[in-house]
Design an enzyme around this catalytic site. Structure first.
Site, PDB file in Angstrom:
ATOM      1  CG  HIS A  59      -0.410   0.043   2.541  1.00  0.00           C
ATOM      2  ND1 HIS A  59       0.375  -0.943   3.058  1.00  0.00           N
ATOM      3  CD2 HIS A  59      -0.512   0.982   3.519  1.00  0.00           C
ATOM      4  CE1 HIS A  59       0.736  -0.630   4.292  1.00  0.00           C
ATOM      5  NE2 HIS A  59       0.210   0.544   4.597  1.00  0.00           N
ATOM      6  CG  HIS A  61      -0.015   4.275   4.802  1.00  0.00           C
ATOM      7  ND1 HIS A  61      -0.768   3.479   5.625  1.00  0.00           N
ATOM      8  CD2 HIS A  61      -0.829   5.277   4.374  1.00  0.00           C
ATOM      9  CE1 HIS A  61      -2.002   3.978   5.705  1.00  0.00           C
ATOM     10  NE2 HIS A  61      -2.070   5.056   4.950  1.00  0.00           N
ATOM     11  CG  ASP A  63       4.672   2.910   7.545  1.00  0.00           C
ATOM     12  OD1 ASP A  63       3.782   3.412   6.825  1.00  0.00           O
ATOM     13  OD2 ASP A  63       4.448   2.019   8.377  1.00  0.00           O
ATOM     14  CG  HIS A  64       4.077  -0.113   4.390  1.00  0.00           C
ATOM     15  ND1 HIS A  64       4.065  -1.419   4.794  1.00  0.00           N
ATOM     16  CD2 HIS A  64       3.629   0.617   5.440  1.00  0.00           C
ATOM     17  CE1 HIS A  64       3.617  -1.479   6.044  1.00  0.00           C
ATOM     18  NE2 HIS A  64       3.344  -0.258   6.464  1.00  0.00           N
ATOM     19  CG  HIS A 117      -4.132  -0.001   6.624  1.00  0.00           C
ATOM     20  ND1 HIS A 117      -4.083   0.544   7.876  1.00  0.00           N
ATOM     21  CD2 HIS A 117      -2.945   0.307   6.033  1.00  0.00           C
ATOM     22  CE1 HIS A 117      -2.907   1.161   8.044  1.00  0.00           C
ATOM     23  NE2 HIS A 117      -2.212   1.029   6.940  1.00  0.00           N
ATOM     24  CG  ASP A 134       0.548  -1.346   7.780  1.00  0.00           C
ATOM     25  OD1 ASP A 134       1.452  -2.166   8.011  1.00  0.00           O
ATOM     26  OD2 ASP A 134       0.732  -0.112   7.756  1.00  0.00           O
ATOM     27  CG  HIS A 172       4.010  -1.947  11.376  1.00  0.00           C
ATOM     28  ND1 HIS A 172       4.780  -0.831  11.630  1.00  0.00           N
ATOM     29  CD2 HIS A 172       3.253  -1.653  10.298  1.00  0.00           C
ATOM     30  CE1 HIS A 172       4.487   0.114  10.732  1.00  0.00           C
ATOM     31  NE2 HIS A 172       3.563  -0.358   9.921  1.00  0.00           N
TER      32      HIS A 172
HETATM   33 ZN   LIG Z   1       2.724   0.569   8.249  1.00  0.00          ZN
HETATM   34 ZN   LIG Z   2      -0.191   1.548   6.510  1.00  0.00          ZN
END
Ligand SMILES: [Zn+2]
Ligand SMILES: [Zn+2]
Length: 256
Positions: A59, A61, A63-64, A117, A134, A172
């Site tokens: 996805h 975001h 942090d990905h 999400h 996530d 995570h």
């Molecule tokens: Zn994440």
């Molecule tokens: Zn995420």
């Protein structure tokens, strides 16, 4: 020639404070799943002596996919992500969905669309390994940023159709906190209690808890168990619908 009889090799790459990226090696191909940052991925590639060929994003975001452009510039890797969210994935080359699937070194890769999400979230299933980002965490699930409980329950139900031996690699390291929350709802679940002993021990030596099997998730993850009698009793929602109970579990976890 790719040899699809041999299982791909998977290397866990801790990133940021609690993210995981994963290197997936098959023949001369090597993909990284969800590189939040480039440096630890480069270090892992150097350590293993592997050359990056693909970047997979579950996805949009940061942090990905925060490491996408740096890794692409350095390695020329092809970026593969959710076609429905192509405008939000930095540097995307190939947009995929359930109908298209994907192929990695001759292996058929299943792409599952699992919105909630984020609306474009996907899970890649490479052989018996599911990269869930996530959407599904070990003993948890992602927050509902772009969907509602019904949408997330539908997405998780889709993941639950994967065989029980499927290994879940999530985005995570939230397992310990998720498990402690799970115990508040289902303290009588023996499989959960046993699993938490293993999780506490792993975290005490700072070892990753990933992967876990879908079978174990079905036994211990409260977000996959909204119809458990004990959970219903804990929620005081014995007569409610599955989705209503699921929504209440998600709401309680948000406050946990
Ligand atoms: Zn994440
Ligand atoms: Zn995420």
């Amino acid at each position: 020639m790719p040899n699809t009889e041999i299982e791909p090799e998977i290397e866990i790459v801790p990133c940021l404070s609690d993210n995981y990226a994963y290197l997936v090696k098959s023949g001369d191909a090597c993909a990284v799943v969800d590189p939040s940052e480039a440096a630890p991925v480069k270090a892992a590639l150097a350590r293993k002596g592997w050359s990056l060929t693909h970047i997979l994003n579950t996805h949009h975001h940061l942090d990905h996919c925060g490491g996408n452009l740096d890794l692409k510039r350095e390695t020329g890797a092809t970026i593969v992500g959710p076609g429905k969210d192509a405008d939000r994935i930095p540097g995307i080359d190939v947009g995929v969905d359930e109908a298209s699937g994907w192929e990695f070194d001759g292996r058929k890769v299943k792409v599952l669309e699992v919105p909630a999400h984020t609306r474009g979230a996907i899970t890649f299933v490479i052989d018996g390994n599911a990269f869930t980002g996530d959407t599904l965490f070990l003993m948890g699930c992602g927050r509902l940023f772009e969907g509602d409980p019904q949408m997330m329950w539908t997405s998780l139900s889709k993941l639950m159709t994967l065989p029980d031996q499927t290994k879940i690699f999530c985005g995570h390291e939230y397992t310990q906190s998720n498990g402690r929350f799970a115990l508040t709802l289902e303290p009588g679940n023996q499989a959960l209690r046993k699993r938490m002993e293993d999780v506490e021990a792993a975290r005490a030596r700072q070892a990753p808890t990933v992967p876990a099997t879908m079978g174990l998730e079905k036994q211990t993850n409260p977000f996959l168990r909204p119809d458990s009698a004990e959970i219903r009793k804990s929620l005081d929602m014995e007569g409610a619908s599955t989705v209503a109970a699921f929504g209440e579990i998600r709401a309680r976890k948000d406050k946990f």
